[in-house]
Write a protein that holds these residues in place. Structure first.
Motif, PDB file in Angstrom:
ATOM      1  N   GLY A 523     -42.827  37.292 -67.155  1.00  0.00           N
ATOM      2  CA  GLY A 523     -43.580  37.659 -65.930  1.00  0.00           C
ATOM      3  C   GLY A 523     -44.120  36.498 -65.610  1.00  0.00           C
ATOM      4  O   GLY A 523     -43.582  35.369 -65.635  1.00  0.00           O
ATOM      5  N   VAL A 524     -45.477  36.523 -65.368  1.00  0.00           N
ATOM      6  CA  VAL A 524     -46.420  35.441 -65.217  1.00  0.00           C
ATOM      7  C   VAL A 524     -46.497  34.470 -66.399  1.00  0.00           C
ATOM      8  O   VAL A 524     -46.247  34.911 -67.589  1.00  0.00           O
ATOM      9  N   THR A 525     -46.664  33.102 -66.195  1.00  0.00           N
ATOM     10  CA  THR A 525     -47.086  32.328 -67.225  1.00  0.00           C
ATOM     11  C   THR A 525     -48.382  32.331 -67.227  1.00  0.00           C
ATOM     12  O   THR A 525     -49.351  31.853 -66.363  1.00  0.00           O
ATOM     13  N   GLU A 526     -48.902  32.533 -68.644  1.00  0.00           N
ATOM     14  CA  GLU A 526     -50.259  32.543 -69.042  1.00  0.00           C
ATOM     15  C   GLU A 526     -50.713  31.283 -69.695  1.00  0.00           C
ATOM     16  O   GLU A 526     -50.014  31.064 -70.542  1.00  0.00           O
ATOM     17  N   LEU A 527     -51.730  30.697 -69.125  1.00  0.00           N
ATOM     18  CA  LEU A 527     -52.285  29.592 -69.922  1.00  0.00           C
ATOM     19  C   LEU A 527     -53.755  29.617 -70.405  1.00  0.00           C
ATOM     20  O   LEU A 527     -54.563  30.417 -69.707  1.00  0.00           O
ATOM     21  N   GLU A 528     -53.833  29.338 -71.668  1.00  0.00           N
ATOM     22  CA  GLU A 528     -55.286  29.704 -72.238  1.00  0.00           C
ATOM     23  C   GLU A 528     -56.405  29.080 -71.535  1.00  0.00           C
ATOM     24  O   GLU A 528     -56.366  28.025 -71.429  1.00  0.00           O
ATOM     25  N   ALA A 529     -57.218  29.776 -71.072  1.00  0.00           N
ATOM     26  CA  ALA A 529     -58.590  29.444 -70.648  1.00  0.00           C
ATOM     27  C   ALA A 529     -59.481  28.293 -71.268  1.00  0.00           C
ATOM     28  O   ALA A 529     -59.474  28.683 -72.526  1.00  0.00           O
ATOM     29  N   GLY A 530     -59.953  27.539 -70.551  1.00  0.00           N
ATOM     30  CA  GLY A 530     -60.954  26.599 -71.494  1.00  0.00           C
ATOM     31  C   GLY A 530     -60.146  25.642 -72.462  1.00  0.00           C
ATOM     32  O   GLY A 530     -60.829  25.001 -73.300  1.00  0.00           O
ATOM     33  N   THR A 531     -58.983  25.369 -72.328  1.00  0.00           N
ATOM     34  CA  THR A 531     -58.095  24.345 -73.091  1.00  0.00           C
ATOM     35  C   THR A 531     -57.345  23.415 -72.271  1.00  0.00           C
ATOM     36  O   THR A 531     -57.318  23.527 -70.974  1.00  0.00           O
ATOM     37  N   THR A 532     -56.790  22.563 -72.913  1.00  0.00           N
ATOM     38  CA  THR A 532     -55.959  21.340 -72.294  1.00  0.00           C
ATOM     39  C   THR A 532     -54.793  22.090 -71.529  1.00  0.00           C
ATOM     40  O   THR A 532     -54.152  21.437 -70.879  1.00  0.00           O
ATOM     41  N   ALA A 533     -54.451  23.434 -71.854  1.00  0.00           N
ATOM     42  CA  ALA A 533     -53.479  23.921 -71.156  1.00  0.00           C
ATOM     43  C   ALA A 533     -53.683  23.873 -69.769  1.00  0.00           C
ATOM     44  O   ALA A 533     -52.651  23.940 -68.926  1.00  0.00           O
ATOM     45  N   GLU A 534     -54.845  24.037 -69.366  1.00  0.00           N
ATOM     46  CA  GLU A 534     -55.339  24.189 -67.828  1.00  0.00           C
ATOM     47  C   GLU A 534     -54.628  23.068 -67.006  1.00  0.00           C
ATOM     48  O   GLU A 534     -54.379  23.317 -65.714  1.00  0.00           O
ATOM     49  N   ARG A 535     -54.685  21.820 -67.488  1.00  0.00           N
ATOM     50  CA  ARG A 535     -54.088  20.980 -66.804  1.00  0.00           C
ATOM     51  C   ARG A 535     -52.527  20.745 -66.294  1.00  0.00           C
ATOM     52  O   ARG A 535     -52.076  20.045 -65.362  1.00  0.00           O
ATOM     53  N   PHE A 536     -51.667  21.836 -67.086  1.00  0.00           N
ATOM     54  CA  PHE A 536     -50.685  21.919 -66.587  1.00  0.00           C
ATOM     55  C   PHE A 536     -50.326  23.049 -65.676  1.00  0.00           C
ATOM     56  O   PHE A 536     -49.126  23.274 -65.043  1.00  0.00           O
ATOM     57  N   ALA A 537     -51.238  23.646 -65.102  1.00  0.00           N
ATOM     58  CA  ALA A 537     -51.385  24.872 -64.139  1.00  0.00           C
ATOM     59  C   ALA A 537     -50.564  24.121 -62.976  1.00  0.00           C
ATOM     60  O   ALA A 537     -49.732  24.836 -62.411  1.00  0.00           O
ATOM     61  N   GLU A 538     -51.059  23.066 -62.280  1.00  0.00           N
ATOM     62  CA  GLU A 538     -50.223  22.576 -61.179  1.00  0.00           C
ATOM     63  C   GLU A 538     -48.963  22.017 -61.140  1.00  0.00           C
ATOM     64  O   GLU A 538     -48.095  22.345 -60.374  1.00  0.00           O
ATOM     65  N   PRO A 539     -48.637  21.498 -62.250  1.00  0.00           N
ATOM     66  CA  PRO A 539     -47.559  21.017 -62.529  1.00  0.00           C
ATOM     67  C   PRO A 539     -46.481  21.943 -62.626  1.00  0.00           C
ATOM     68  O   PRO A 539     -45.223  22.168 -62.298  1.00  0.00           O
ATOM     69  N   LEU A 540     -46.830  23.293 -63.447  1.00  0.00           N
ATOM     70  CA  LEU A 540     -45.958  24.173 -63.500  1.00  0.00           C
ATOM     71  C   LEU A 540     -45.775  25.163 -62.209  1.00  0.00           C
ATOM     72  O   LEU A 540     -44.773  25.497 -61.947  1.00  0.00           O
ATOM     73  N   LYS A 541     -46.795  25.136 -61.568  1.00  0.00           N
ATOM     74  CA  LYS A 541     -46.620  25.798 -60.207  1.00  0.00           C
ATOM     75  C   LYS A 541     -45.543  25.259 -59.403  1.00  0.00           C
ATOM     76  O   LYS A 541     -44.933  25.723 -58.615  1.00  0.00           O
ATOM     77  N   ALA A 542     -45.715  23.684 -59.427  1.00  0.00           N
ATOM     78  CA  ALA A 542     -44.690  22.923 -58.833  1.00  0.00           C
ATOM     79  C   ALA A 542     -43.241  23.228 -59.291  1.00  0.00           C
ATOM     80  O   ALA A 542     -42.351  23.294 -58.628  1.00  0.00           O
ATOM     81  N   LEU A 543     -42.957  23.674 -60.289  1.00  0.00           N
ATOM     82  CA  LEU A 543     -41.817  24.147 -61.149  1.00  0.00           C
ATOM     83  C   LEU A 543     -41.447  25.465 -60.703  1.00  0.00           C
ATOM     84  O   LEU A 543     -40.366  26.136 -61.228  1.00  0.00           O
ATOM     85  N   GLY A 544     -42.343  26.316 -59.843  1.00  0.00           N
ATOM     86  CA  GLY A 544     -42.018  27.606 -59.431  1.00  0.00           C
ATOM     87  C   GLY A 544     -42.767  28.429 -60.395  1.00  0.00           C
ATOM     88  O   GLY A 544     -42.660  29.967 -60.143  1.00  0.00           O
ATOM     89  N   GLU A 546     -45.405  31.250 -61.464  1.00  0.00           N
ATOM     90  CA  GLU A 546     -46.700  32.164 -61.146  1.00  0.00           C
ATOM     91  C   GLU A 546     -47.757  31.842 -62.274  1.00  0.00           C
ATOM     92  O   GLU A 546     -47.266  32.440 -63.492  1.00  0.00           O
ATOM     93  N   ILE A 547     -48.771  31.410 -62.235  1.00  0.00           N
ATOM     94  CA  ILE A 547     -49.746  30.865 -63.126  1.00  0.00           C
ATOM     95  C   ILE A 547     -50.966  32.040 -63.333  1.00  0.00           C
ATOM     96  O   ILE A 547     -51.569  32.248 -62.224  1.00  0.00           O
ATOM     97  N   LYS A 548     -51.202  32.277 -64.468  1.00  0.00           N
ATOM     98  CA  LYS A 548     -52.374  32.811 -64.683  1.00  0.00           C
ATOM     99  C   LYS A 548     -53.581  32.162 -65.821  1.00  0.00           C
ATOM    100  O   LYS A 548     -52.698  32.177 -66.715  1.00  0.00           O
ATOM    101  N   ILE A 549     -54.607  31.982 -65.687  1.00  0.00           N
ATOM    102  CA  ILE A 549     -55.461  31.396 -66.735  1.00  0.00           C
ATOM    103  C   ILE A 549     -56.265  32.411 -67.227  1.00  0.00           C
ATOM    104  O   ILE A 549     -56.918  33.086 -66.394  1.00  0.00           O
ATOM    105  N   ARG A 550     -56.092  32.456 -68.575  1.00  0.00           N
ATOM    106  CA  ARG A 550     -56.880  33.731 -69.203  1.00  0.00           C
ATOM    107  C   ARG A 550     -57.188  33.248 -70.783  1.00  0.00           C
ATOM    108  O   ARG A 550     -56.455  32.511 -71.374  1.00  0.00           O
ATOM    109  N   ASP A 551     -58.054  33.887 -71.218  1.00  0.00           N
ATOM    110  CA  ASP A 551     -58.298  33.865 -72.621  1.00  0.00           C
ATOM    111  C   ASP A 551     -57.307  34.571 -73.585  1.00  0.00           C
ATOM    112  O   ASP A 551     -56.478  35.479 -72.961  1.00  0.00           O
TER     113      ASP A 551
END
Length: 582
Positions: A523-544, A546-551
């Protein structure tokens, strides 16, 4: 040698996954109580890593008295029943991988709960034939399956134990009588009202709340004489004390007294329960052999699929914290979770094509669906020659569970995941312990468009799980690692990504556990909130994507053999795990 003892405090809130049956995505099953850096405990002889310091100490005491890893597992589970009641206990179930070092053999012990003999496919349907609201199904007797963890522990201990059974409960009995201090995590889970049914029935209400109805405060000295009495009976009589006699009567009485949602479990279900010894499933990955648990859990197969799909799609190891890794991992996860939904269930009841799902040619074909430049979107299960056409399952599976690992002086080891399913389970108590709600891990609907769901309710069947105790061996068949995690259906992601990171790079297992989580359950790609994973949100969106940042709600525990031959612990910084060794 110097004993080393470390404590980690729970650090993240975690949100429920989105499920059918009206489970609210915005409710929080874990409450944050701070973060503390975890260091590796090194041990040459023996090591225990669990979710609570008293459980770690209980297991370690048994090892010090000459007990085996199988003996220590009994002591750990008995203590966890007391000090981490929200996550596991003798009223629930578990999966254990056991490594017998002298025989060079890994065995899978299945202590999963079973559905009552009177259960039917409409167990979780309303009178109008629609699926029940998940919360209505979960609280009370309807969701309680036959507890299996104690029978499983007894089976493994009879095979591999070295100490008398009764001796393994001493610490848990004495601590139940003397009391333990309510931890920040337990207090927060009570205060968060994570389980809305917790105050509904008198035993749990009186145990977990003050006379004024307030959650027990942090540091409160909580005694449990009823559990002490239950454990004393079990210590004297064996596991049969839970399945026959006064304790069994208490379990059935608690279920029947939940008149707002009574269950179907009977004394004969308890008396007829059997733990099962199964064959672990193993596959080569890099220069290692990775072993997991077979069905009825989906964890082993799905994790192995993810690892193998990643290796086929990109043979060269990817940097563990890179855009390429995040993208590839989520695509492999999509494919594996799609197969999981279609094919994985209790293999004693339905045909589960494990060999086909792990077949090299099949995985090669599946890996070609991964687009390195674009998110593939919703993945479909692969076409396999199973006996019947099956529909996909969307059964709810929530994340309050516990994992522990043990290695003894002889090199025998345990990797065990144990659960009562939802935090505080069904909220029914009997004999001082909570009863599980594991039957809600079944699909609430038995068929879709005329096709049967593999994970439908059937009498005596074990509901599908995501619990994923894992072990890793080198080219000489020597054990080098054991690990696992709580986390509901996200367990698979947590364990798979950390296996990949550790086995594909030179980082330590603790560094892997410290790394941010990325999750995609098709389903959606979840990136862990408050971590360095958040910096990949926009690059992953560019790859198509759907991003959710969450604990995230992992609670990884493990060990890895160091270059000098010693064992090194690893505990998830997101919870309150501890390690003790020498």
């Amino acid at each position: 040698m110097r004993n080393v003892f470390l404590t980690v405090i729970l650090t993240t809130t975690a949100l429920f996954p989105s499920f059918l049956y009206a489970v609210n995505e915005d409710l929080a099953p874990e409450s944050a109580t701070g973060v503390q850096t975890q260091a590796t405990v090194r041990a040459r002889q023996q090591l225990v890593v669990t979710a609570h310091p008293l459980a770690t100490q209980a297991g370690y005491n048994i090892l010090q008295q000459g007990g085996s890893a199988a003996d220590a597992a009994v002591a750990v589970q008995a203590m966890l029943t007391l000090v981490e009641p929200q996550s596991s206990g003798i009223g629930g179930g578990a999966f254990m991988l056991y490594w017998d070092n002298s025989a060079q053999k890994v065995t899978a012990f299945d202590g999963r709960e079973t559905a009552p003999a009177a259960a039917t496919e409409d167990l979780f349907l309303t009178t109008s034939g629609t699926p029940m609201n998940w919360w209505d199904a979960m609280v009370g007797g309807r969701s309680v399956g036959t507890p299996g963890v104690l029978a499983m522990l007894e089976l493994s201990q009879k095979n591999y134990g070295k100490l008398p059974w009764g001796k393994l409960f001493n610490d848990a009995i004495s601590t139940s009588e003397a009391g333990f201090n309510v931890t920040p995590r337990l207090h927060q889970l009570l205060a968060s009202k994570i389980n809305p049914g917790l105050g509904r029935y008198p035993q749990a209400r009186q145990y977990f709340f003050t006379a004024d109805g307030e959650p027990l405060p942090e540091g409160y000295l909580l005694t449990n004489p009823a559990l002490a009495d239950s454990l004393r009976q079990i210590a004297q009589q064996g596991a049969t004390a839970l399945y026959r006699g006064p304790l069994a009567d208490k379990i059935i009485t608690a279920i029947k007294q939940a008149k707002d949602n009574p269950g179907k479990l009977t004394l004969s279900d308890l008396q007829n329960y059997q733990a099962v010894e199964r064959q672990a499933i193993c596959q080569p990955f890099r220069q290692y052999r990775v072993c997991g648990f077979p069905p009825p859990t989906s964890g082993g197969v799905t994790i192995l699929q993810i690892l193998l799909l990643m290796a086929l799609a990109e043979p060269q190891p990817l940097p563990p914290d890179s855009l390429e890794f995040y993208h590839l991992f989520t695509q492999a996860s999509r494919l594996a979770y799609a197969d999981r939904a279609r094919y994985l269930a209790d293999s004693d009841f339905v045909g589960v094509p494990v060999d086909q799902l792990l077949d090299a040619d099949y995985l090669q074909q599946r890996s070609q669906l991964i687009n390195p430049h674009r998110d593939m979107g919703q993945a479909h299960p692969g076409e396999l020659p199973v006996a019947i056409s099956q529909a996909d399952d969307q059964s709810p599976e929530l994340p309050c569970t516990s994992h522990f690992v043990i290695v003894d002086r002889w090199g025998n080891a345990v990797s065990m995941t144990t659960s009562i399913e939802m935090a505080f389970g069904s909220t029914l108590m009997a004999g001082g312990f909570l009863l599980n709600n594991q039957l809600t891990d079944f699909s609430f609907v038995a068929e879709v468009d005329g096709k049967p769901v593999a994970n439908r309710v059937q009498p005596g069947k074990r509901p599908r799980s995501s619990m994923s105790p894992m072990m890793v061996f080198d080219e000489n068949n020597q054990l080098i690692a054991a690990l696992g995690s709580p986390g509901g259906s996200r367990i698979i992601s947590y364990v798979a990504e950390n296996l990949y990171r550790k086995l594909s790079s030179d980082i330590s297992l603790q560094q892997a556990f410290n790394s941010p989580h990325v999750v995609n359950r098709n389903g959606v790609t979840e990136l862990e909130a408050g971590t360095t994973a958040e910096r990949f949100a926009e690059p992953l969106k560019a790859l198509g994507h759907e991003i959710k940042i969450r604990d995230q709600n992992s609670g990884l525990h493990g060990f890895f053999r160091q270059s000098d031959g010693s064992w090194g612990s690893a505990a998830d910084p997101r919870r309150e795990g501890t390690a003790l060794g020498n």
